[in-house]
Design an enzyme around this catalytic site. Structure first.
Site, PDB file in Angstrom:
ATOM      1  CG  ASP A 198      -3.246   3.541  -1.536  1.00 45.18           C
ATOM      2  OD1 ASP A 198      -4.218   4.228  -1.919  1.00 45.18           O
ATOM      3  OD2 ASP A 198      -2.074   3.947  -1.585  1.00 45.18           O
ATOM      4  CB  ILE A 199      -7.740   5.547   1.056  1.00 44.98           C
ATOM      5  CG1 ILE A 199      -6.870   6.709   0.589  1.00 44.98           C
ATOM      6  CG2 ILE A 199      -7.577   5.291   2.546  1.00 44.98           C
ATOM      7  CD1 ILE A 199      -7.294   8.054   1.151  1.00 44.98           C
ATOM      8  CD  GLN A 233       8.207  11.051  -0.733  1.00 42.87           C
ATOM      9  OE1 GLN A 233       9.255  11.470  -1.222  1.00 42.87           O
ATOM     10  NE2 GLN A 233       8.117  10.664   0.514  1.00 42.87           N
ATOM     11  CG  ASN A 267       6.502   7.056  -5.969  1.00 43.17           C
ATOM     12  OD1 ASN A 267       7.032   6.529  -6.927  1.00 43.17           O
ATOM     13  ND2 ASN A 267       5.209   6.941  -5.718  1.00 43.17           N
ATOM     14  CG  HIS A 275       4.603   5.936   1.298  1.00 43.73           C
ATOM     15  ND1 HIS A 275       5.091   7.229   1.344  1.00 43.73           N
ATOM     16  CD2 HIS A 275       3.862   5.849   0.167  1.00 43.73           C
ATOM     17  CE1 HIS A 275       4.646   7.902   0.289  1.00 43.73           C
ATOM     18  NE2 HIS A 275       3.902   7.076  -0.452  1.00 43.73           N
ATOM     19  CG  HIS A 323       2.929   2.529  -3.094  1.00 46.13           C
ATOM     20  ND1 HIS A 323       1.638   3.014  -3.044  1.00 46.13           N
ATOM     21  CD2 HIS A 323       3.740   3.612  -3.006  1.00 46.13           C
ATOM     22  CE1 HIS A 323       1.677   4.324  -2.938  1.00 46.13           C
ATOM     23  NE2 HIS A 323       2.939   4.713  -2.916  1.00 46.13           N
TER      24      HIS A 323
END
Length: 125
Positions: free
Chosen positions: A38-39, A103, A96, A109, A111
């Site tokens: 994740d960024i 979301q 989410n 996706h 996490h």
């Protein structure tokens, strides 16, 4: 802009990552899934796992994806958790779905969080 959670947007950031238009810090990839850091990490380990296909949410994915993709995607999630060494100490999976769940990208996706004690699941209201 509020994401549309009923029609897949092929210009969402994860669709662009899947097409190779936007780079990612890849952790894992196979025929069913792509996993990347994740960024904006929320834990020492924060990886996103996305299915290869146009699926908005878990609801959409489990209703429309072929069984082979569903199985392959969840196996990829487990593979990533093992490869990252998250099993012994524990980790959290979070997906989410929709606006109320916050979301942010309308592409399914999951996490994966780990690397420290994560605390309660929901923030107090």
């Amino acid at each position: 802009m509020i994401p549309n959670y009923t029609t897949y947007d092929s210009e969402n950031i994860f669709a662009k990552i899947l097409r190779g238009e936007i780079p990612c810090n890849k952790v894992y990839e196979d025929d069913h899934a792509l996993a990347f850091h994740d960024i904006n990490p929320q834990a020492p380990v924060h990886v996103l796992v996305i299915p290869k296909g146009a699926y908005i949410s878990m609801m959409d994915f489990t209703a429309a994806a072929p069984a082979e993709l569903i199985t392959g995607f969840f196996r990829a999630v487990g593979h990533v958790a093992r490869d990252l060494g998250l099993e012994d100490a524990g980790y959290r999976m979070l997906a989410n779905a929709g606006a109320d769940a916050h979301q942010e990208v309308p592409h399914l996706h999951i996490h994966l969080f780990g690397g420290r004690k994560l605390g309660p699941m929901l923030m107090p209201q």
